[in-house]
Design a protein around this motif. Structure first.
Motif, short mmCIF file in Angstrom:
data_model
loop_
_atom_site.label_atom_id
_atom_site.label_comp_id
_atom_site.label_asym_id
_atom_site.label_seq_id
_atom_site.Cartn_x
_atom_site.Cartn_y
_atom_site.Cartn_z
N SER A 19 0.82 -1.21 0.00
CA SER A 19 0.00 0.00 0.00
C SER A 19 0.85 1.26 0.00
N ARG A 20 2.07 1.20 0.53
CA ARG A 20 2.93 2.39 0.54
C ARG A 20 3.31 2.80 -0.87
N ILE A 21 3.50 1.81 -1.73
CA ILE A 21 3.86 2.11 -3.12
C ILE A 21 2.64 2.51 -3.93
N SER A 22 1.58 1.70 -3.83
CA SER A 22 0.41 1.93 -4.67
C SER A 22 -0.44 3.10 -4.20
N GLN A 23 -0.41 3.41 -2.89
CA GLN A 23 -1.27 4.48 -2.36
C GLN A 23 -0.54 5.79 -2.09
N VAL A 24 0.78 5.77 -2.09
CA VAL A 24 1.53 6.99 -1.75
C VAL A 24 2.47 7.40 -2.88
N ILE A 25 3.38 6.51 -3.25
CA ILE A 25 4.43 6.89 -4.19
C ILE A 25 3.87 7.19 -5.57
N PHE A 26 3.09 6.25 -6.14
CA PHE A 26 2.55 6.49 -7.48
C PHE A 26 1.60 7.68 -7.54
N PRO A 27 0.70 7.86 -6.56
CA PRO A 27 -0.14 9.08 -6.60
C PRO A 27 0.68 10.37 -6.56
N LEU A 28 1.79 10.38 -5.80
CA LEU A 28 2.63 11.57 -5.76
C LEU A 28 3.30 11.81 -7.13
N LEU A 29 3.74 10.73 -7.75
CA LEU A 29 4.37 10.86 -9.07
C LEU A 29 3.37 11.36 -10.11
N TYR A 30 2.15 10.86 -10.05
CA TYR A 30 1.13 11.32 -11.00
C TYR A 30 0.68 12.75 -10.71
N THR A 31 0.72 13.13 -9.45
CA THR A 31 0.39 14.53 -9.11
C THR A 31 1.40 15.48 -9.73
N LEU A 32 2.67 15.10 -9.68
CA LEU A 32 3.71 15.91 -10.32
C LEU A 32 3.47 16.01 -11.82
N LEU A 33 3.16 14.86 -12.45
CA LEU A 33 2.88 14.86 -13.88
C LEU A 33 1.67 15.72 -14.22
N PHE A 34 0.65 15.65 -13.38
CA PHE A 34 -0.56 16.42 -13.66
C PHE A 34 -0.28 17.91 -13.62
N LEU A 35 0.43 18.36 -12.60
CA LEU A 35 0.70 19.80 -12.46
C LEU A 35 1.54 20.31 -13.63
N VAL A 36 2.58 19.55 -13.99
CA VAL A 36 3.42 19.96 -15.11
C VAL A 36 2.66 19.82 -16.43
N GLY A 37 1.96 18.70 -16.59
CA GLY A 37 1.28 18.41 -17.84
C GLY A 37 0.15 19.37 -18.15
N ILE A 38 -0.66 19.70 -17.14
CA ILE A 38 -1.80 20.60 -17.40
C ILE A 38 -1.31 21.99 -17.73
N THR A 39 -0.18 22.40 -17.12
CA THR A 39 0.38 23.73 -17.42
C THR A 39 0.94 23.77 -18.84
N MET A 40 1.78 22.79 -19.17
CA MET A 40 2.44 22.80 -20.48
C MET A 40 1.45 22.57 -21.62
N ASN A 41 0.53 21.62 -21.44
CA ASN A 41 -0.41 21.32 -22.51
C ASN A 41 -1.52 22.36 -22.62
N GLY A 42 -1.87 22.97 -21.49
CA GLY A 42 -2.82 24.08 -21.56
C GLY A 42 -2.25 25.23 -22.37
N LEU A 43 -0.99 25.55 -22.10
CA LEU A 43 -0.33 26.61 -22.86
C LEU A 43 -0.17 26.21 -24.33
N ALA A 44 0.21 24.95 -24.58
CA ALA A 44 0.38 24.48 -25.96
C ALA A 44 -0.94 24.53 -26.72
N THR A 45 -2.03 24.15 -26.05
CA THR A 45 -3.35 24.21 -26.70
C THR A 45 -3.69 25.63 -27.09
N TRP A 46 -3.45 26.56 -26.20
CA TRP A 46 -3.76 27.97 -26.46
C TRP A 46 -2.91 28.50 -27.62
#
Length: 342
Positions: free
Chosen positions: A22-49
């Protein structure tokens, strides 16, 4: 005599007892995806515009626009996975992830793979025919091809949503396969093999095209060797290799893992320890696949002058640097004057 579907369901019940750390599946991967989401939504939002301000005057730009749409849709699935995996929301959301957002994620992944292959073909054509121009007919063909890709992938993906139709309970939402009907399991396996075919065909196209591009670059280097500008020309041309770099980083590891992982989900062929290992490898390589949504904007920036010029104007609020402005000498690039020539 039990049917194969009954045997599979029995295997899934046994598999549900094979829990991951549960430490890997419930903590580590969600944190990694949170980082991707923050970077991805910023970069792709700007790219879309930015792309909204660029006209679709070449096949290259049409394919890039479709790629950024695919990436933004992929990024929008991340919050559902983060909240579900971290168990920060009621179990019902896990059912939505299995039925909808996870399907959309894979749907956009293979659309991105197909468009990267098309972009590579376009770059090869640019290398061999630098004076080629996009006609109205070729632009229409690129748009029709893009539409066909979206429709075809949607047609493959929709049954995975419809056939994930069993009543959702706190127990069976832990494994998405438990929510599928007997035919849903069969369709899921069929689609996985089709997607593997899409990947390997795209990989073959990209490798062949880059082998041919490399040959053209070498010829160009030899021709310009005596001018004293060969080194700088070569440095510029090497930008095109960002496509194959992104493809290998993001998509190759996952597809070496997907078939055995799918078998572990649809057939009882692995013991608990092997299932756990496959789960961690699959999740790790799936994160690399998700990273594609953050790396694609670098392709837009380095290979598309229109995108780069518009981005710099937007960020700096001033005219683009002189080296990015169209020059008379660049008009020999035909309708791709805004793209970096190979």
């Amino acid at each position: 005599m039990p049917t194969q579907a009954t045997g599979n369901l029995s295997a899934f019940r046994n598999e549900s007892a094979c829990a991951s750390d549960s430490r890997i599946s419930q903590v580590i991967f969600p944190l990694l995806y949170t980082l991707l989401f923050l970077v991805g939504i910023t970069m792709n939002g700007l790219a879309t515009w930015i792309f909204f301000k660029i006209s679709s005057k070449s096949n290259f730009i049409i394919f890039l626009k479709n790629t950024v749409i695919s990436d933004i849709l992929m990024v929008l699935t991340f919050p559902f996975k983060i909240l579900s995996d971290a168990k920060l929301v009621p179990w019902m959301l896990r059912g939505f992830v299995c039925q909808v957002s996870q399907v959309v994620f894979y749907f956009t992944m293979y659309i991105s793979i197909l468009f990267l292959a098309l972009i590579t073909i376009d770059r090869y054509q640019k290398a061999t025919s630098p004076f080629r121009t996009s006609t109205t007919r070729s632009l229409l063909g690129a748009k029709l091809l893009s539409t066909a890709i979206w429709v075809s992938m949607f047609a493959l993906s929709l049954p995975n949503m419809i056939l994930t139709n069993k009543k959702k309970t706190p127990r069976n939402v832990r494994k998405c396969a438990l929510l599928k009907s007997a035919f849903g399991l069969v369709w899921h396996e069929i689609v996985n093999y089709i997607c593997q075919l899409i990947f390997w065909a795209s990989l073959a196209v990209i490798v062949v095209c880059y082998a041919l591009i490399t040959r053209e670059l070498y010829k160009s280097y030899r021709r310009t060797k005596s001018t004293g500008k060969a080194v700088s020309k070569k440095a510029v041309n090497l930008k095109v290799f960002i496509i194959i770099a992104v493809f290998f980083i993001c998509f190759v590891p996952f597809h070496f893992t997907r078939i055995p992982y799918t078998l572990s989900q649809t057939r009882h062929v692995f013991d608990c320890s092997a299932q756990r290992t496959l789960f961690y490898v699959k999740e790790s390589t799936l994160w690399l696949t998700s990273l594609n949504a953050c790396l694609d904007p670098f392709i837009y920036f380095f290979l598309c002058k229109s995108f780069r010029k518009s981005l710099l104007q937007t960020l700096c609020r001033r005219p683009a640097p002189a080296e990015l402005r169209p020059r008379a000498a660049e008009h020999n690039e035909g309708d791709d004057t805004d793209e970096t020539p190979v």
